[in-house]
Design an enzyme around this catalytic site. Sequence first.
Site, PDB file in Angstrom:
ATOM      1  N   CYS A 246       0.627  -1.390  -0.234  1.00  0.00           N
ATOM      2  CA  CYS A 246       0.293   0.239   0.512  1.00  0.00           C
ATOM      3  C   CYS A 246       0.875   1.326   0.533  1.00  0.00           C
ATOM      4  O   CYS A 246       1.483   2.054  -0.875  1.00  0.00           O
ATOM      5  CB  CYS A 246      -0.924  -0.047   1.046  1.00  0.00           C
ATOM      6  N   HIS A 331      -3.949  -5.131   0.037  1.00  0.00           N
ATOM      7  CA  HIS A 331      -3.524  -6.101   1.108  1.00  0.00           C
ATOM      8  C   HIS A 331      -3.719  -6.931   1.358  1.00  0.00           C
ATOM      9  O   HIS A 331      -4.531  -7.898   1.559  1.00  0.00           O
ATOM     10  CB  HIS A 331      -4.009  -5.254   1.741  1.00  0.00           C
ATOM     11  N   GLU A 333      -2.215  -8.843   4.079  1.00  0.00           N
ATOM     12  CA  GLU A 333      -3.131 -10.050   4.709  1.00  0.00           C
ATOM     13  C   GLU A 333      -4.110  -9.369   5.084  1.00  0.00           C
ATOM     14  O   GLU A 333      -5.143 -10.107   5.906  1.00  0.00           O
ATOM     15  CB  GLU A 333      -2.034  -8.880   5.400  1.00  0.00           C
TER      16      GLU A 333
END
Length: 368
Positions: A246, A331, A333
Amino acid sequence: MKRQLILEDGTVFVGEAFGANVDRMGEVVFNTGMTGYQEVLSDPSYCGQIVTLTYPLIGNYGINRDDFESINPAISGFIVKEVADFPSNWRSEFSVDDYFKMKGIPGISGIDTRKLTKIIRKHGTLKGALANIEQHPDTVIESLRATVLCTDQVKKVSTKRAYPSPGRGRRVVLVDFGMKHGILRELNKRDCDVVVVPYNTTAEDILNLSPDGIMLSNGPGDPKDVPQAIDMIRGIQGKVPIFGICLGHQLFALANHANTFRLKFGHRGSNHPVKDLATGKIAITSQNHGYAVEEASLKGTQLEITHIALNDGTVEGLRHKEYPAFTVQYHPEASPGPEDANGLFDQFIAMIERSKAEGEIQCQNVQI
């Protein structure tokens, strides 16, 4: 109790107040996720923003101790169609209303969030204020138009000092620009020996920690407001494998002489399709950013595009042609969102192992 949402373009919404009884200004954005409101409200990348959730019912499973992405939320406010007063979930410890009162965050419910989202999509992200019903809108609008929103969000949400998250695997220095705890969890899951450092840590100090790899985290705001990080990345690339997420992705691009630009209303949600150009595979990703890398600016750099967004064609991934380094705009995660791209953490560890093996071979050749 009534509360107003007032936008800088003169639009006024009147709804029900929940959370803390305070007035707040911020950048009004929207998130399209159907679940994961707790992770959204605790994501440091929302620092200084008033978040509109497009899903109509928020708070139905409450707030629990385990699903936070930071210890203290950095958002300025929450905008929802309906907030649940009595959540029902075996893990629930607070309602959204109780939690917001505890943390000093205002919210507004009972407004047409679909209409608000259409306004933002048409005109772009707007400054807005959650204000007491007794305040005159014209006064608030005048104040909004005269206010310059803060540009030091990364400084506000980054850790103030370095700290370890020990493991027995490879050492990863995680540069905290507004790190979600999900990134740390994924590295810990792979038994990495993690050292989290502040956003303004120098290249020299990072290299003195003897890292096997470096992670550049997510974070809020304009990447051009963090020039220290650009200098730091130039000082470490080529010496240690790098993985950026990001804001880390955008800073990596700037460090390699590419450019970034502000999106009209950003990408915020958990259902954004991204194409891997090497394999042709599509991943459904979680995203939260208001800036992107300018594709045309990559010409003449040592960077190549690895992923693109299918919704608007923007750059979603980069790889350095010479150094062991790659980044993604989305993202992997998740939290909240799908885990399609979770394997990128394994690719990062594999890149570290290859780099270490190549270094050992070079040392052996020198000794011979």
